[in-house]
Motif scaffolding. Structure first.
Motif, PDB file in Angstrom:
ATOM      1  N   PHE A  24      28.173  56.173  17.447  1.00  0.00           N
ATOM      2  CA  PHE A  24      27.551  57.491  17.680  1.00  0.00           C
ATOM      3  C   PHE A  24      26.403  57.764  16.709  1.00  0.00           C
ATOM      4  N   TRP A  25      25.804  56.727  16.162  1.00  0.00           N
ATOM      5  CA  TRP A  25      24.707  56.917  15.213  1.00  0.00           C
ATOM      6  C   TRP A  25      23.422  57.353  15.901  1.00  0.00           C
ATOM      7  N   ASP A  26      22.652  58.171  15.175  1.00  0.00           N
ATOM      8  CA  ASP A  26      21.298  58.487  15.626  1.00  0.00           C
ATOM      9  C   ASP A  26      20.310  57.599  14.848  1.00  0.00           C
ATOM     10  N   PHE A  27      19.019  57.747  15.161  1.00  0.00           N
ATOM     11  CA  PHE A  27      18.064  56.814  14.562  1.00  0.00           C
ATOM     12  C   PHE A  27      17.905  57.000  13.053  1.00  0.00           C
ATOM     13  N   ASP A  28      18.163  58.206  12.538  1.00  0.00           N
ATOM     14  CA  ASP A  28      18.064  58.387  11.080  1.00  0.00           C
ATOM     15  C   ASP A  28      19.053  57.480  10.358  1.00  0.00           C
ATOM     16  N   LYS A  29      20.262  57.400  10.892  1.00  0.00           N
ATOM     17  CA  LYS A  29      21.256  56.545  10.246  1.00  0.00           C
ATOM     18  C   LYS A  29      20.867  55.077  10.389  1.00  0.00           C
ATOM     19  N   TRP A  30      20.357  54.723  11.559  1.00  0.00           N
ATOM     20  CA  TRP A  30      19.886  53.346  11.761  1.00  0.00           C
ATOM     21  C   TRP A  30      18.753  53.014  10.803  1.00  0.00           C
ATOM     22  N   SER A  31      17.848  53.967  10.634  1.00  0.00           N
ATOM     23  CA  SER A  31      16.684  53.735   9.789  1.00  0.00           C
ATOM     24  C   SER A  31      17.112  53.408   8.352  1.00  0.00           C
ATOM     25  N   LEU A  32      18.116  54.150   7.855  1.00  0.00           N
ATOM     26  CA  LEU A  32      18.616  53.887   6.500  1.00  0.00           C
ATOM     27  C   LEU A  32      19.241  52.494   6.429  1.00  0.00           C
ATOM     28  N   LEU A  33      20.071  52.168   7.414  1.00  0.00           N
ATOM     29  CA  LEU A  33      20.727  50.861   7.384  1.00  0.00           C
ATOM     30  C   LEU A  33      19.702  49.731   7.513  1.00  0.00           C
ATOM     31  N   LEU A  34      18.692  49.917   8.363  1.00  0.00           N
ATOM     32  CA  LEU A  34      17.709  48.844   8.538  1.00  0.00           C
ATOM     33  C   LEU A  34      16.900  48.633   7.261  1.00  0.00           C
ATOM     34  N   ASP A  35      16.632  49.711   6.515  1.00  0.00           N
ATOM     35  CA  ASP A  35      15.967  49.534   5.216  1.00  0.00           C
ATOM     36  C   ASP A  35      16.905  48.801   4.248  1.00  0.00           C
ATOM     37  N   TRP A  36      18.173  49.163   4.279  1.00  0.00           N
ATOM     38  CA  TRP A  36      19.189  48.478   3.447  1.00  0.00           C
ATOM     39  C   TRP A  36      19.168  46.979   3.745  1.00  0.00           C
ATOM     40  N   LEU A  37      19.157  46.653   5.042  1.00  0.00           N
ATOM     41  CA  LEU A  37      19.185  45.240   5.444  1.00  0.00           C
ATOM     42  C   LEU A  37      17.921  44.516   5.014  1.00  0.00           C
ATOM     43  N   ALA A  38      16.777  45.139   5.290  1.00  0.00           N
ATOM     44  CA  ALA A  38      15.501  44.483   4.985  1.00  0.00           C
ATOM     45  C   ALA A  38      15.403  44.198   3.498  1.00  0.00           C
ATOM     46  N   LEU A  39      15.739  45.202   2.686  1.00  0.00           N
ATOM     47  CA  LEU A  39      15.612  45.051   1.238  1.00  0.00           C
ATOM     48  C   LEU A  39      16.518  43.935   0.723  1.00  0.00           C
ATOM     49  N   ARG A  40      17.659  43.750   1.344  1.00  0.00           N
ATOM     50  CA  ARG A  40      18.561  42.689   0.902  1.00  0.00           C
ATOM     51  C   ARG A  40      18.205  41.328   1.508  1.00  0.00           C
ATOM     52  N   GLY A  41      17.121  41.296   2.260  1.00  0.00           N
ATOM     53  CA  GLY A  41      16.642  40.004   2.757  1.00  0.00           C
ATOM     54  C   GLY A  41      17.204  39.584   4.105  1.00  0.00           C
ATOM     55  N   VAL A  42      17.950  40.477   4.771  1.00  0.00           N
ATOM     56  CA  VAL A  42      18.493  40.117   6.087  1.00  0.00           C
ATOM     57  C   VAL A  42      17.332  39.914   7.072  1.00  0.00           C
ATOM     58  N   ASN A  43      17.388  38.814   7.801  1.00  0.00           N
ATOM     59  CA  ASN A  43      16.325  38.562   8.779  1.00  0.00           C
ATOM     60  C   ASN A  43      16.853  38.239  10.173  1.00  0.00           C
TER      61      ASN A  43
END
Ligand SMILES: *[C@@H]1O[C@H](CO)[C@@H](O)[C@H](O)[C@H]1NC(C)=O
Ligand SMILES: *[C@@H]1O[C@H](CO)[C@@H](O)[C@H](O)[C@H]1NC(C)=O
Ligand SMILES: *[C@@H]1O[C@H](CO)[C@@H](O)[C@H](O)[C@H]1NC(C)=O
Ligand SMILES: *[C@@H]1O[C@H](CO)[C@@H](O)[C@H](O)[C@H]1NC(C)=O
Ligand SMILES: *[C@@H]1O[C@H](CO)[C@@H](O)[C@H](O)[C@H]1NC(C)=O
Ligand SMILES: *[C@@H]1O[C@H](CO)[C@@H](O)[C@H](O)[C@H]1NC(C)=O
Ligand SMILES: *[C@@H]1O[C@H](CO)[C@@H](O)[C@H](O)[C@H]1NC(C)=O
Ligand SMILES: *[C@@H]1O[C@H](CO)[C@@H](O)[C@H](O)[C@H]1NC(C)=O
Ligand SMILES: *[C@@H]1O[C@H](CO)[C@@H](O)[C@H](O)[C@H]1NC(C)=O
Length: 457
Positions: free
Chosen positions: A135-154
């Motif tokens: 039930f996530w909205d895009f704000d929550k996704w946006s935070l997680l995607l920044d979390w992933l990118a910063l940790r090097g997830v590709n």
């Protein structure tokens, strides 16, 4: 040592000449999470192999920090290394302290280099889309995607909006909406519907509005993933079909899967169109074409699980090889460079069914070693790669599961997740190509165990 250490690569290295990376998406992280520092960070792309970065003090009076990188993901991880090692701030599943980064920016002095030791850093489990993000909205996704990118997830999984495409495919093949909605599960149960474990919804059918909203959300998530240097893994047609399919195609080879979790037959034993049936590649082609039309040609990676907690119709090795050969052929007919991503959970959870011979036959149906990418799903406790000769040569990813069903685990075997992946990478004949997180649910509270794994990757 930088946290992203491991093998240090010299930027501008000898052999690799890659098109320069588009780093503009990384400025977006600064704008979203460090708005008071916009203009203070410079990202530049340089040629070189792998995912590597160099952090240095920007020359000139204005100060600031420069991160140069060989790939977009390299710049993101370089920024993260700076923020955590020099800025003393971090981003969490529960929020972010990045805005507390000091001003002026702390200097690094001698340039800091880092590079990934594996080509792929993976994230998600199919069931995370039920346990955590349903039930996530895009704000929550946006935070997680920044979390992933910063940790090097590709290489993240991207399941949202699956039903929008599946609905169109089923309609094209003559099923009525009533028949199709009889198959779809409710929002929080969709992962197990997608796995072919269960079917149908109780308390009303899946709302059309929800299907449309998820497709809209996917149109926000995917471009963000791409601009952050990630290649999304998208769904494909698995073979699971509404029960009514066999009345429309009386000749098609459709079998029932096994019963799951004690559900009554009407809610489980999902119908499975055998991949060697001529209808299967037609539906696959339709699915992938519709998906490409909706989201663009952004990936060659497809998640596809036919036997997750669901045993094959037959254990005959020729049958298993024929299923996988037909499945990859259908993917490649739709996308010639398709790579089949498989959650390797089945080999552990149904270990008695999946003997070495059967695993070898099933994996062997897919040509070469690069046509599949297997997620060794629970490597920190129940590795399967070491009983299967490194998946008989197929590429695989060392994954940490840790969290079951969204239960917070205030524990973690740090020895297993530090010694384990490095030993597996260097094992004789290893075909390991990545490290990743496959937690069932992402419960905040113990991010240490997740950070530690990705820090080594
Ligand atoms: C780089 O990516 C951005 C999106 O982050 C896009 O707007 C831009 O067109 C891309 N540039 C090139 C040269 O592809
Ligand atoms: C089913 O198979 C039979 C025998 O091969 C064939 O005559 C018939 O046309 C098929 N029916 C359909 C609906 O494809
Ligand atoms: C699958 O299960 C349904 C529902 O019980 C049943 O009607 C159907 O005959 C089964 N199909 C096969 C191929 O066994
Ligand atoms: C459902 O699966 C179970 C095995 O898990 C099997 O015994 C049963 O016959 C199946 N039912 C149908 C209708 O296919
Ligand atoms: C497996 O299937 C093949 C092809 O249908 C058949 O020739 C073989 O006898 C089967 N093997 C077993 C052990 O049933
Ligand atoms: C996407 O790829 C398919 C083949 O896989 C091709 O037919 C189609 O033209 C491509 N679309 C774009 C926009 O490049
Ligand atoms: C694989 O590794 C695990 C963990 O080290 C160990 O428990 C298991 O016995 C190994 N399996 C085989 C077949 O070597
Ligand atoms: C795949 O890997 C296995 C095991 O390392 C190897 O024997 C085989 O030759 C490889 N296949 C190809 C096509 O490279
Ligand atoms: C690695 O495996 C190969 C082939 O199985 C074998 O010839 C070689 O001796 C092994 N090397 C070591 C160090 O175990």
């Amino acid at each position: 040592m930088p946290r992203f250490a491991g093998l240090l690569a010299l930027l501008g290295g000898l052999s690799a000449v890659l098109a320069s990376a588009n780093v503009s998406g990384i400025y977006g992280i600064v704008e979203r999470r460090l708005p008071q520092h916009t203009g203070k960070f410079t990202f530049t792309s340089v040629e070189g192999g792998g995912d590597a970065f160099v952090i240095s003090d920007t020359k000139g009076k204005q100060g600031g920090i420069t991160v140069s990188c060989t790939t977009t993901s390299g710049c993101a991880r370089g920024l993260y290394t700076y923020l955590t090692d020099f800025g003393g701030v971090d981003i969490f599943w529960t929020g972010s302290r990045l805005h507390e980064l000091p001003s002026p920016l702390p200097k690094v002095g001698k340039p800091v280099k880092g590079s990934a030791i594996v080509p792929y850093r993976y994230h998600f489990n199919t069931v995370t889309f039920g346990y955590t993000t349903a039930f996530w909205d895009f704000d929550k996704w946006s935070l997680l995607l920044d979390w992933l990118a910063l940790r090097g997830v590709n290489l993240p999984l991207a399941w949202n909006g699956y039903e929008a495409i599946a609905l169109e495919v089923f309609r094209e093949f003559g099923l009525s909406d009533g028949e199709i909605f009889d198959f779809f599960a409710g929002p929080a149960f969709l992962p197990w519907n997608r796995f072919g474990n269960m079917q149908t919804s109780w308390g009303g059918s899946l709302p059309m509005q929800w299907i449309n909203d998820q497709a809209t959300l996917q149109k926000q998530i995917l471009p963000r993933m791409v601009e952050l240097g990630m290649t999304p893994i998208l769904p494909a047609f698995t073979g699971f079909v509404p029960r009514a399919m066999s009345s429309h195609y009386s000749n098609a080879s459709i079998v029932n899967g096994s019963a799951w979790s004690g559900f009554p037959t009407a809610m489980t034993n999902d119908s499975f169109l055998e991949p060697f049936d001529p209808l299967f590649p037609q539906m696959q082609k339709s699915f992938i074409a519709k998906q490409q039309q909706a989201y663009g040609n952004i990936t060659h990676f497809y998640t596809l699980d036919q036997y997750n907690e669901n045993n094959p119709f037959s254990g005959n090795t020729s049958y298993l090889a024929s299923v996988s050969a037909s499945t990859i052929a259908s993917l490649r007919a739709a996308d010639p460079e398709a790579i089949w991503v498989l959650q390797g959970w089945l080999f552990f959870s149904s270990e008695t069914f999946w003997t070495d011979d059967r695993i070898e036959a099933y994996l062997g149906g897919a040509p070469g070693n690069d046509s599949m990418l297997i997620l060794d799903l629970y490597t920190e406790a129940q590795p399967q790669w070491n009983r299967t000769n490194s998946y008989f040569g197929k590429q695989w990813v060392w994954c940490e599961l840790h969290d079951y069903g969204g239960n917070m685990g205030m524990e973690g075997n740090l020895a297993a997740i530090t010694e384990g992946p490095v030993a597996a990478l260097h094992a004789n004949g290893s075909s390991m190509v990545g490290m990743g997180l496959t937690m069932e649910g992402q419960e905040p509270g113990n991010e240490i165990v997740y950070d530690v794994l990705l820090d080594q990757a």
